[in-house]
Write a protein that holds these residues in place. Structure first.
Motif, PDB file in Angstrom:
ATOM      1  N   ASP A  42      -8.737  20.294   2.050  1.00 19.35           N
ATOM      2  CA  ASP A  42      -7.429  19.926   2.053  1.00 19.35           C
ATOM      3  C   ASP A  42      -6.804  18.602   1.823  1.00 19.35           C
ATOM      4  O   ASP A  42      -6.112  18.266   1.016  1.00 19.35           O
ATOM      5  N   ALA A  43      -7.852  17.684   2.721  1.00 22.98           N
ATOM      6  CA  ALA A  43      -7.567  16.245   2.404  1.00 22.98           C
ATOM      7  C   ALA A  43      -7.830  15.860   0.917  1.00 22.98           C
ATOM      8  O   ALA A  43      -7.139  15.110   0.303  1.00 22.98           O
ATOM      9  N   VAL A  44      -8.883  16.575   0.376  1.00 24.43           N
ATOM     10  CA  VAL A  44      -9.269  16.121  -1.104  1.00 24.43           C
ATOM     11  C   VAL A  44      -8.081  16.615  -2.011  1.00 24.43           C
ATOM     12  O   VAL A  44      -7.652  15.834  -3.110  1.00 24.43           O
ATOM     13  N   ALA A  45      -7.466  17.478  -1.640  1.00 21.31           N
ATOM     14  CA  ALA A  45      -6.349  18.282  -2.430  1.00 21.31           C
ATOM     15  C   ALA A  45      -5.044  17.403  -2.384  1.00 21.31           C
ATOM     16  O   ALA A  45      -4.402  17.269  -3.373  1.00 21.31           O
ATOM     17  N   VAL A  46      -5.015  16.858  -0.997  1.00 18.68           N
ATOM     18  CA  VAL A  46      -3.783  15.738  -1.140  1.00 18.68           C
ATOM     19  C   VAL A  46      -4.007  14.495  -1.915  1.00 18.68           C
ATOM     20  O   VAL A  46      -3.092  14.281  -2.682  1.00 18.68           O
ATOM     21  N   LEU A  47      -5.271  13.994  -2.040  1.00 12.56           N
ATOM     22  CA  LEU A  47      -5.450  13.105  -2.833  1.00 12.56           C
ATOM     23  C   LEU A  47      -5.171  13.493  -4.419  1.00 12.56           C
ATOM     24  O   LEU A  47      -4.697  12.789  -5.298  1.00 12.56           O
ATOM     25  N   ASP A  48      -6.049  14.493  -4.953  1.00 18.02           N
ATOM     26  CA  ASP A  48      -5.585  15.252  -6.194  1.00 18.02           C
ATOM     27  C   ASP A  48      -4.329  15.129  -6.472  1.00 18.02           C
ATOM     28  O   ASP A  48      -3.992  14.779  -7.595  1.00 18.02           O
ATOM     29  N   ALA A  49      -3.517  15.754  -5.808  1.00 21.40           N
ATOM     30  CA  ALA A  49      -2.253  16.106  -6.266  1.00 21.40           C
ATOM     31  C   ALA A  49      -1.342  14.736  -6.286  1.00 21.40           C
ATOM     32  O   ALA A  49      -0.250  14.654  -7.046  1.00 21.40           O
ATOM     33  N   ALA A  50      -1.629  13.702  -5.665  1.00 22.74           N
ATOM     34  CA  ALA A  50      -0.979  12.455  -5.734  1.00 22.74           C
ATOM     35  C   ALA A  50      -1.694  11.733  -6.665  1.00 22.74           C
ATOM     36  O   ALA A  50      -1.248  10.452  -7.257  1.00 22.74           O
ATOM     37  N   GLY A  51      -2.707  11.889  -7.503  1.00 27.67           N
ATOM     38  CA  GLY A  51      -3.202  11.287  -8.398  1.00 27.67           C
ATOM     39  C   GLY A  51      -4.085  10.007  -8.066  1.00 27.67           C
ATOM     40  O   GLY A  51      -4.198   9.020  -8.817  1.00 27.67           O
ATOM     41  N   VAL A  52      -4.721  10.321  -6.850  1.00 26.79           N
ATOM     42  CA  VAL A  52      -5.506   9.080  -6.125  1.00 26.79           C
ATOM     43  C   VAL A  52      -6.873   9.546  -6.126  1.00 26.79           C
ATOM     44  O   VAL A  52      -7.433  10.556  -5.787  1.00 26.79           O
ATOM     45  N   GLY A  53      -7.641   8.652  -7.017  1.00 19.50           N
ATOM     46  CA  GLY A  53      -9.100   8.801  -6.886  1.00 19.50           C
ATOM     47  C   GLY A  53      -9.821   8.453  -5.724  1.00 19.50           C
ATOM     48  O   GLY A  53     -10.611   9.130  -5.105  1.00 19.50           O
ATOM     49  N   ARG A  54      -9.480   7.214  -5.143  1.00 12.21           N
ATOM     50  CA  ARG A  54     -10.186   6.788  -3.930  1.00 12.21           C
ATOM     51  C   ARG A  54      -8.909   6.386  -3.187  1.00 12.21           C
ATOM     52  O   ARG A  54      -8.186   5.608  -3.462  1.00 12.21           O
ATOM     53  N   ALA A  55      -9.166   6.632  -1.770  1.00 13.15           N
ATOM     54  CA  ALA A  55      -8.273   5.962  -0.792  1.00 13.15           C
ATOM     55  C   ALA A  55      -8.875   5.407   0.464  1.00 13.15           C
ATOM     56  O   ALA A  55      -9.982   5.718   0.490  1.00 13.15           O
ATOM     57  N   HIS A  56      -8.130   4.506   1.066  1.00 14.41           N
ATOM     58  CA  HIS A  56      -8.746   4.134   2.476  1.00 14.41           C
ATOM     59  C   HIS A  56      -8.290   5.291   3.597  1.00 14.41           C
ATOM     60  O   HIS A  56      -7.181   5.679   3.453  1.00 14.41           O
ATOM     61  N   LEU A  86       0.787  -1.230   0.090  1.00 17.28           N
ATOM     62  CA  LEU A  86      -0.124   0.022   0.013  1.00 17.28           C
ATOM     63  C   LEU A  86       0.741   1.386  -0.235  1.00 17.28           C
ATOM     64  O   LEU A  86       1.951   1.362   0.687  1.00 17.28           O
ATOM     65  N   ARG A  87       0.322   2.284  -0.554  1.00 15.67           N
ATOM     66  CA  ARG A  87       0.957   3.626  -0.544  1.00 15.67           C
ATOM     67  C   ARG A  87       0.253   4.346   0.593  1.00 15.67           C
ATOM     68  O   ARG A  87      -0.708   4.200   0.675  1.00 15.67           O
ATOM     69  N   THR A  88       1.140   5.131   1.228  1.00 12.44           N
ATOM     70  CA  THR A  88       0.531   6.204   2.249  1.00 12.44           C
ATOM     71  C   THR A  88       0.941   7.463   1.859  1.00 12.44           C
ATOM     72  O   THR A  88       1.920   7.906   1.723  1.00 12.44           O
ATOM     73  N   LEU A  89      -0.150   8.176   2.310  1.00  9.04           N
ATOM     74  CA  LEU A  89      -0.256   9.728   2.237  1.00  9.04           C
ATOM     75  C   LEU A  89      -0.327  10.289   3.732  1.00  9.04           C
ATOM     76  O   LEU A  89      -1.355  10.099   4.259  1.00  9.04           O
ATOM     77  N   ALA A  90       0.680  11.001   4.159  1.00 11.67           N
ATOM     78  CA  ALA A  90       0.553  11.399   5.716  1.00 11.67           C
ATOM     79  C   ALA A  90       0.765  12.910   5.828  1.00 11.67           C
ATOM     80  O   ALA A  90       2.111  13.105   5.764  1.00 11.67           O
ATOM     81  N   PRO A  91      -0.148  13.783   5.666  1.00 13.63           N
ATOM     82  CA  PRO A  91       0.027  15.186   5.444  1.00 13.63           C
ATOM     83  C   PRO A  91       0.205  15.762   7.207  1.00 13.63           C
ATOM     84  O   PRO A  91      -0.450  15.271   8.031  1.00 13.63           O
ATOM     85  N   ASP A  92       1.367  16.741   7.139  1.00 17.63           N
ATOM     86  CA  ASP A  92       1.081  17.493   8.171  1.00 17.63           C
ATOM     87  C   ASP A  92       0.021  18.688   7.860  1.00 17.63           C
ATOM     88  O   ASP A  92       0.041  19.404   6.794  1.00 17.63           O
ATOM     89  N   GLN A  93      -0.981  18.595   8.580  1.00 20.35           N
ATOM     90  CA  GLN A  93      -2.355  19.233   8.158  1.00 20.35           C
ATOM     91  C   GLN A  93      -2.326  20.691   8.410  1.00 20.35           C
ATOM     92  O   GLN A  93      -1.090  21.407   9.056  1.00 20.35           O
ATOM     93  N   ARG A  94      -3.240  21.467   7.860  1.00 18.76           N
ATOM     94  CA  ARG A  94      -3.127  22.935   8.142  1.00 18.76           C
ATOM     95  C   ARG A  94      -3.051  23.320   9.574  1.00 18.76           C
ATOM     96  O   ARG A  94      -3.599  22.871  10.699  1.00 18.76           O
ATOM     97  N   GLY A  95      -2.233  24.335   9.762  1.00 18.54           N
ATOM     98  CA  GLY A  95      -1.638  24.695  10.988  1.00 18.54           C
ATOM     99  C   GLY A  95      -0.581  23.917  11.463  1.00 18.54           C
ATOM    100  O   GLY A  95       0.085  24.422  12.578  1.00 18.54           O
ATOM    101  N   TYR A  96      -0.189  23.027  10.917  1.00 23.74           N
ATOM    102  CA  TYR A  96       0.925  22.144  11.340  1.00 23.74           C
ATOM    103  C   TYR A  96       2.046  22.076  10.090  1.00 23.74           C
ATOM    104  O   TYR A  96       3.088  22.324  10.670  1.00 23.74           O
TER     105      TYR A  96
END
Length: 274
Positions: A81-95, A51-61
């Motif tokens: 912001d969460a949707v933008a992270v998926l979009d930037a990574a080219g991910v349509g659906r994520a767990h 699995l690929r993992t995307l772990a953002p430091d969110q807004r404020g962090y």
């Protein structure tokens, strides 16, 4: 580790992007006062299953995403912001996996954008409506007293800068994590940004409804802030396969119970088409 920078207007979010890009993806959303590193002991098990993992430091962090005004932290912006992270990574659906405040974002993301969420794993955080109902209980309301105190200007920042290490240690967070998060909160604008998540609550226009994606809810029976009433009510707000997992643990499940968290995610993510 790949560090992706995701632009949201004038803001820049830092995202830990790890693992193969040709498999399923897990979006990991941290809470207060963590950052994306809170998942460091969960991620290897997920990547071990391809699995690929995307772990953002969110807004404020993220250092490049600390707007000072509280209105910038309304829930609808955090979900975007969460949707933008998926979009930037080219991910349509994520767990989607969320802990603490990240769990609040995860519930809202699943309710508002079910087409982007393959499954939801909420860690510690009950469904917002379940928590709202539980606040009628004096015990639950008393345990969240700090959410009201954080609405005050300036004073909470001064108190947290001084007392955050002892407060985190008293809540059951292990010392190495206490040190890590305390250092992050000493960065310019970090404490104010983190507190603005709470201060934006009265301003948020988004009120998440029921969730229609497969959902697992992990809750620690020793959580000092989030009690059993809200935990038990959460299943009422999931109109999909639902599993409630009660652990003999406290609040900081990604840091203290990483194997259980990873197993819960893999139960739904590490399957064909997951």
């Amino acid at each position: 580790m790949r560090v992706r920078q995701v632009r949201r207007g004038r803001l820049v979010l830092d995202v830990r992007d790890e693992g193969p890009v040709d498999g399923g993806t897990v979006l990991l959303l941290h809470g207060f006062p963590q950052d994306g590193s809170c998942w460091d002991e969960v991620v290897p098990a997920l990547q071990g299953e391809g699995l690929r993992t995307l772990a953002p430091d969110q807004r404020g962090y993220s250092p490049g995403a600390r707007p000072p005004e509280r209105a910038a932290y309304r829930l609808e912006f955090l979900v975007a912001d969460a949707v933008a992270v998926l979009d930037a990574a080219g991910v349509g659906r994520a767990h989607v996996v969320g802990h603490d405040w990240g769990g609040g974002v995860a519930w809202a993301l699943a309710a508002e954008h079910p087409d982007r969420v393959a499954s939801l794993t909420a860690v510690s955080t009950p469904h917002p409506r379940a928590l709202a109902g539980a606040l009628l209980s004096p015990d639950q309301a008393a345990r969240l007293w700090y959410m009201g105190a954080f609405q005050l200007p300036r004073l909470p920042e001064a108190v947290l800068v001084r007392r955050l290490p002892s407060l985190l240690a008293a809540s059951g967070l292990p010392d190495p994590w206490v040190e890590r998060y305390t250092l992050r909160m000493r960065e310019p604008g970090a404490v104010r940004g983190a507190l603005n998540w709470y201060r934006a609550l009265p301003l948020s226009r988004l009120r998440p409804g029921d969730v229609t994606v497969p959902t697992t809810y992990l809750w620690g029976a020793g959580d000092p802030a989030l009690r059993r009433t809200a935990a038990r009510r959460t299943g009422r707000h999931v109109d999909a396969p639902y599993r409630f997992v009660e652990l003999s643990a406290g609040h900081w499940l990604p840091e203290t119970e990483p194997e259980e968290v990873a197993t819960a995610v893999l139960d739904v993510a590490a399957v064909p088409g997951g």
